[in-house]
Scaffold this active site. Sequence first.
Site, PDB file in Angstrom:
ATOM      1  CB  CYS A   1     -39.775  23.511  -5.319  1.00  0.00           C
ATOM      2  SG  CYS A   1     -39.797  22.080  -6.901  1.00  0.00           S
TER       3      CYS A   1
ATOM      4  CB  CYS B   1     -13.613  69.225  21.140  1.00  0.00           C
ATOM      5  SG  CYS B   1     -15.910  70.257  21.871  1.00  0.00           S
TER       6      CYS B   1
ATOM      7  CB  CYS C   1     -33.186  41.231 -12.448  1.00  0.00           C
ATOM      8  SG  CYS C   1     -33.580  39.917 -13.566  1.00  0.00           S
TER       9      CYS C   1
ATOM     10  CB  CYS D   1     -36.367  35.809 -13.587  1.00  0.00           C
ATOM     11  SG  CYS D   1     -34.896  36.979 -14.500  1.00  0.00           S
TER      12      CYS D   1
ATOM     13  CG  HIS E   1     -39.131  40.544 -14.259  1.00  0.00           C
ATOM     14  ND1 HIS E   1     -38.737  40.307 -15.189  1.00  0.00           N
ATOM     15  CD2 HIS E   1     -38.286  39.638 -13.015  1.00  0.00           C
ATOM     16  CE1 HIS E   1     -36.601  40.606 -14.889  1.00  0.00           C
ATOM     17  NE2 HIS E   1     -36.498  39.547 -13.737  1.00  0.00           N
TER      18      HIS E   1
ATOM     19  CB  CYS F   1     -44.103  23.632  -7.954  1.00  0.00           C
ATOM     20  SG  CYS F   1     -42.400  24.910  -8.540  1.00  0.00           S
TER      21      CYS F   1
ATOM     22  CB  CYS G   1      -0.684   0.078   1.176  1.00  0.00           C
ATOM     23  SG  CYS G   1      -1.775   1.435   1.390  1.00  0.00           S
TER      24      CYS G   1
END
Length: 505
Positions: A319, A422, A355, A342, A350, A337, A225
Amino acid sequence: MDHEKQKDEITALESIYNEEEFSYHEENGQYECSFKIFVNLPAKCHLSYKDLRHETDLAQEVQISYLPPLTLHVTLPEDYPSVSAPTFMLCSSWLYPIVLSKLCRKLDSLWESSKQEILFTWVEFLQDETLNFLKIKDRLDMDHMYTSYKRALEKLQVSQANKETGESNKQCNSEARESGMSKKTNVLDKRAILDCPIGRNPIQMLIDYNEKRKQVEFKKNFYTCNICFTDKSGEHCTQFLPCAHIFCKDCIRGYFEVRIKEGNVQNICCPEEKCKFEATPSQVKELVSSELFSKYDSLLLSTTLDTMMDIVYCPRRHCQYPVTRDPDDNMARCPVCQYAFCVRCKMVYHGVEPCKISSAEKQRLLKEYESASNEKKAEMEKYYGKRQLQTMMENTMSENWINDNSHNCPHCKTAIEKSDGCNKMTCSHCGTYFCWLCGTRLNPEAPYLHFRNPESKCFNMLYRGVIPDELDDDDDFDFHAEYLDYYSEDEEYIQDEDFVLELDD
């Protein structure tokens, strides 16, 4: 006398060959023996095959290391070896009967030249000299066998399509007679048997056997090995392909488990330094638990889908189904679904409207827009709108400047800019006193107590950030004037014993 010689020969063969290579049984005083003869192949041997009916086709080649064994069935007559030769049948799944017939005649020749115990000589010849005798070097020509398989397959397909059993049988029998086999019966030996399953692709059969035999031989040997440097049998080792690096199963199992638990399932490469060959899913399945493999399989599918440019996940939290998208279309519809969204902003589709950008995305988007090339900027403007991006950039720059250069009033939250003076501030909107350094609201009757109270975190820090480290000799600015101006109106504060002003002469 012959029976004793046969018995001694059988005993000697038992000591030479293992159970896979040699077996026998005795019936009515007669020995029947079977040999599995593994033909030794050259280091790089290839199967070559093509359909001879198509002359323009190029021959294909497959490298192999092992071929199915030749099978030699032998029956020893009562007067063997003093008078008669053993009777035998020679079977192969990769040599044509006409070629096997040559080998059968060669075995007869070896007996004729010996006339004594011959079984070991036959086996050694078939194992070591078969390829040389048949003039096969490093390429095994399977053209005729492959062509016969293709021809038989096409006949079967035609027969099934026609469903005319009587005529099909007559046609097949006629074509079988015309295939040339009957014309060659004078050179074929009845002892030569082609042992190839009917209807099975002979090339695929040899490839499958080669892979199976590789695994068998691998398990027989011992390997070191390359991780724990322990020698173990092949039964307890695994090999990465095609690099052929070998490791013990325990080390690789731990390696796989760590990668899967970390969620890093892509590109699980061979652990050998600089080796880029990957573990196969079957290799992972063999070494890890079923639960861990299920996690590996799920993560691998998920990460693979993430790298596919035409896959986007349904943004609905319940989903999350992977949806195929058209690269030229900004809309995708989840088949589960039916949500149309978008692909850029993941909101409900849209149309041609740019966006909407969430506040959480603004900073990231602006950094990307500022550093983008002209082509990338044009692409972003296409999706988000040029005016929206520019307005957002201007607003964000103003917000960043206000955040860096102003503090909010602790009462009305108005942004206050400090130009000089100040650290006691007065809100121009509501008149609240507060400390510029820590934002604490100050007592309106004694706002400077915050800066002279030893327990305050801003003690003696009224002018922190205002007083320069070194003053010029001609600098006559009085940093205590604001104290005097405020406390001169109330003698009580001036006489406060905790408040002492030391003015320069």
